[in-house]
Each structure stands twice: as structure tokens, then as C-alpha cells.
Scaffold this active site. Structure first.
Site, PDB file in Angstrom:
ATOM      1  CB  SER A 132      29.025   6.936   7.507  1.00 61.24           C
ATOM      2  OG  SER A 132      29.978   5.929   7.688  1.00 61.24           O
ATOM      3  CB  SER A 161      28.444   3.074   8.621  1.00 66.65           C
ATOM      4  OG  SER A 161      28.093   4.365   9.113  1.00 66.65           O
ATOM      5  CE  LYS A 215      24.585   4.931  10.391  1.00 63.42           C
ATOM      6  NZ  LYS A 215      25.756   5.757  10.008  1.00 63.42           N
TER       7      LYS A 215
END
Ligand code: GLN
Length: 493
Positions: A183, A159, A79
Site C-alpha cells: 500500500s 490503500s 494517512k
């Protein structure tokens, strides 16, 4: 020969160790998949050479007869909230465009130390603020899933939408996520994969771009529970560089996996039944309860009376911390600098922040600054902190009666991109089931449970006692074994 990109982390690790295939072949196969999936917009940066170098190191170690590292030969996605040395890191924001960290986050370093390689940096909601990946400055991630006979692009969740997409589309066997209010869990649920947020403090936050420091936790997203356990073992661990890091050994979660829940009590919180929740989600929850019973657990109804205050408290605390954390992006130290002709320092701050931050980030900074302002601090921020304590206490009481809690992960399946973007409150409602465990710092996991009427994945959430990742993983495994979830998105990209 089997397509190596159909394999998960455990299968790749074992196959490399046993000489069924070379780590290099695995890295090449995933690099090719990543290169062919630009339509999904999951990767902000591709690093095929990083994956190949780690693979070559694994192959060389095996050829030399050395004991292989726990993730030798396993390429993963990272990420883009984790700082990676020498590799652009933006948190999907223009304000960090061009920022190349001279240091490595502890979590990513831990993964490299365990032998993993990096396929690339994954797209996300800007500064991890969002539930649909639509706040990225570099375009939406498109879920690999679609409704039948419908090409409308769906949200991959947020997210960690790049992470959920990469894993569910078979571009990576596993990916890192971060979870501040859901998330990891919500995007995992939207895309039919597994993801666990460990107890706050298990994974170091050092070098992870901060959103809300008292909530942020890293965790793995992968195809199944075992793969999550393997990856979490590599990511977690004490780090003196993070003052909130827990000084504890990392348990061997994989070795202690067991789907036998005999003697365990599973709590079902009655307050997690929200208005307007689709009947299919209620049905899946009931199915999950039946699976737990089948695995030997006793089911108890529990009460978490302050649940309805969790979302408002979260949307005060998280923006408050964000407004403070994001003060560092001022045009002086990182990334973007907007210095209009003849401008002074204040003008530069204002111009840089106006140009660099996206709308959702600005909204959170404004809310956060407001709730921390002298006139409103007690009315909002102090009050929200009290609510947070009450929520944590609710969980403590519930855990006197049970070992883990079972709930749905999200109140809906994946929605279409654009569907909720105009209404922040509708978007924030996505987090209704995930936020309470975040406020209490508890380990929580989403595992796929089934499909809705449109063939889209639905997730079940397991919440555990502090430090009881094992209990969470084991309950997750019990569901996984009974759900028999094998659905995969049909490639259209
Ligand atoms: N969707 C939530 C938010 O927008 C949670 C985000 C997260 O966990 N990073 O704040």
C-alpha cells in the site's frame, strides 16, 4: 517568487533554514492548495491550523537563532490510519465515525517532534484493505492523472491513495503511508512518486490502526528518494510500546545517499514475469536493469521459486489477522454504536458491525474467520504460514547472490475507477509483486521509471536485505537519476 508548493521536503527544509522564505509562507501555500483540491477527495480532515502552528514554531526558532529540527517548516499529509490526538481518525470506515483519539501514534508524534506540521488526514481504502482506494466509506480518491483526451477518473492506487494523490498533485511535499502488502509502493507507482516500506519493525505500529499486525509497516511517500530518506529518518525508531519494534538506532540515510552502485550486485528474479503483463512493463524493467548496470552494478539472475504462492498466502494471513484485529470494533469502545430499541448485547454487536464495516472489510473478516476456524486452520492458516517461511527463505538464498532485487512495482499502470471493483481476484492481482517482500518483512521501495503509452506513470521496485534501507534508497537514487522522471499531472481539479 517561486510557487512554494513546487518544492519537495529537502528544498523546503533548506529554504526555511537559509531564510529564503518563511515556514509560514510554505504552510499557507500548501493549505491553499489543499483547500482548492476537494475534487480529488484526498483529504478526510483538513488541519490548516496544525500546519501553521508548526510553521510558526519553526520561524520562531530560526528568529531565536536555534538549530532547526530536521523537518522544521515542512507540512505533510497524514494517512488517516494513524491516530492523531484531538483530530478525527476513521481508517475511512463508518465504524470509526466520530472517533477522536485521546492519544497520538508514535509515528505521527515522531514527525511532530521533528518539526513537521500536519495539513490534514488523508483518505484511504477502508482499514487499508484495497488497491484502488475504492473501499473508503467516504468516497473514492480520484487520481490527479488522466489518460489523454479522456476524463475517466483513474485509481490513485491503494490503500494509501489519499497520500499518493496529495503528493503527486502537489498538495503536500510528503505524506505518510502504511504498507501491509504493497500500500505504499503500488500507489506511489500509480502516481509517479517515490515511497519506501522499511524493514518490519523499523517504524512503531503503536497508535496505527491495525490491519494485519505481522505485516503492517509505516513509511514515507514523497517526490523523490532524498525526501523519502529524510522523512523515514524522522518516522523510524525504537518504541517500547510496540513489542515488535526493533531496538536499533536510526541510521542517517540521507547523509549516506549514493547513486554509485560499483561493487553491488542487483538480482533480477525470473519468477516476476507474469502472464498477461503488458510489454511496456517488461520494457521498463529491462530499462531499469540497464540503468543499474550504468550505475556500476553487476546484474545477476536469481530465482525466488515460491513467488507464485505469495499472493494466496497473503490473502489468507492478512484476513486472518484482520478478523482478529477488527474484533475490537463492537459498538462498546469506539465510534459507531447501533443499539436497536430493546436490543441485547449480541444484537448491538451485530447491528454495529453490519452498519459500520464496508463490504471489502466484511469479506476479509469472513475469510479470516473461516481460515482460522477449527476445521480449516491447518488446511489454510498453517499452510500459509509455512509458505511464508519458504518465501522468506527464497529471499535469503537470493541475497547470497546479490545485494538488492529489481522488479516492476505493479503489473499495470493505473486503471479506471470501477474497472476492477466487481472482481476481487483481479484487484488482488495488483499486489503480485509487492506482497512477497511484505511476507518476508523486507525493505522495499517504488521509484518512478517512466510513462506508459497513455502517459501514465510506471514504477520500479527495489527490494533489500533486512535493515538495508540504505541499499534500497541508493539503488532507487541510481534509477531516479537516470530515469529523469519529471512528469506531473496537469491540473484539472
Ligand atoms: N492491496 C493489499 C490489500 O488489499 C495491500 C493493502 C495494504 O498494503 N494495506 O490487502
Amino acid at each position: 517568487m517561486t510557487d512554494l508548493t513546487t518544492l519537495g521536503i529537502a528544498a523546503i527544509r533548506d529554504g526555511v533554514r537559509d531564510g529564503q522564505f518563511k515556514a509560514r509562507e510554505v504552510a499557507e501555500a500548501f493549505n491553499a492548495k489543499v483547500a482548492g483540491a476537494d475534487a480529488l477527495n484526498a483529504f478526510l480532515v483538513k488541519t490548516p491550523e496544525h500546519a501553521l502552528a508548526a510553521a510558526d514554531a519553526a520561524d520562531a526558532a530560526r528568529a531565536a537563532g536555534e538549530t532547526l529540527k530536521p523537518l522544521a517548516g515542512v507540512p505533510i499529509g497524514m494517512k488517516d490510519l494513524f491516530a492523531t490526538k484531538g483530530v478525527a481518525t476513521t481508517a475511512a470506515s463508518r465504524i470509526l465515525e466520530g472517533f477522536v483519539p485521546p492519544y497520538e501514534s508514535t509515528v505521527s508524534q515522531n514527525l511532530w517532534n521533528a518539526g513537521a506540521g500536519m495539513l490534514g488526514k488523508l483518505n484511504l481504502d477502508q482499514f487499508a484493505m484495497g488497491s484502488s482506494n475504492e473501499t473508503s466509506a467516504f468516497g473514492n480518491v480520484i487520481s490527479p492523472w488522466r489518460r489523454p483526451n479522456d476524463t475517466a477518473p483513474l485509481a490513485p492506487g491503494g490503500s494509501s491513495g489519499g497520500s499518493s494523490t496529495a503528493v503527486s498533485a502537489g498538495l503536500a511535499p510528503g505524506a505518510t503511508g502504511t504498507d501491509t502488502g504493497g500500500s505504499i509502493r503500488q500507489p506511489a507507482a500509480f502516481t509517479g512518486i517515490s515511497g519506501i516500506k522499511p524493514t518490519y519493525g523499523r517504524c512503531s505500529r503503536w497508535g496505527t490502526i491495525a490491519f494485519a499486525s505481522s505485516l503492517d509497516q509505516a513509511g514515507p511517500m514523497a517526490r523523490d528518494v532524498r525526501d523519502c530518506a529524510i522523512m523515514l529518518e524522522a518516522m523510524a525508531g525504537f518504541d517500547a510500546k510496540d513489542a515488535t519494534s526493533l531496538k536499533l538506532d536510526v541510521p542517517n540515510w540521507e547523509a549516506a545517499l549514493s547513486a554509485d552502485l560499483k561493487g553491488k550486485r542487483v538480482g533480477v528474479p525470473k519468477e516476476y514475469r507474469v502472464d498477461g503483463m503488458p510489454a511496456e512493463i517488461e520494457a521498463l524493467w529491462q530499462q531499469g536493469i540497464a540503468w543499474m548496470r550504468d550505475a556500476g552494478a553487476e546484474i545477476v539472475e536469481v530465482s525466488l521459486p515460491h513467488t507464485k504462492y505469495a499472493l494466496p498466502a497473503y490473502y489468507i494471513i492478512a484476513p486472518a489477522e484482520a478478523s482478529s484485529n477488527l474484533a475490537r470494533y463492537d459498538g462498546v469502545r469506539y465510534g459507531l454504536r447501533d443499539l436497536p430499541e430493546g436490543a441485547g448485547l449480541q444484537d448491538m454487536y451485530a447491528a454495529t458491525r453490519a452498519a459500520g464495516f464496508g463490504d471489502e472489510v466484511k469479506r476479509r473478516i469472513l475469510i479470516g474467520t473461516y481460515v482460522l476456524s477449527a476445521g480449516f486452520y491447518d488446511a489454510y492458516y498453517t499452510q500459509a504460514q509455512k509458505v511464508r517461511t519458504l518465501i522468506a527463505r527464497d529471499f535469503e538464498r537470493a541475497f547470497e547472490q546479490c545485494d538488492v532485487l529489481l522488479t516492476p512495482t505493479a503489473p499495470s499502470a493505473a486503471f479506471a475507477l470501477g474497472e476492477k471493483q466487481a472482481d476481487p481476484l483481479a484487484m488482488y492481482l495488483n499486489d503480485v509483486f509487492t506482497v512477497p517482500a511484505s511476507l518476508a518483512g523486507l525493505p522495499a521501495m517504488s521509484v518512478p521509471g517512466g510513462l506508459d503509452k497513455d502517459g501514465l506513470p510506471l514504477g520500479l521496485q527495489i527490494i533489500g536485505k533486512p535493515l538495508d534501507e540504505q541499499g534500497v534508497l541508493n539503488a532507487g537514487l541510481a534509477i531516479e537519476q537516470r530515469a529523469g522522471f519529471t512528469a506531473r499531472p496537469q491540473a484539472w481539479w
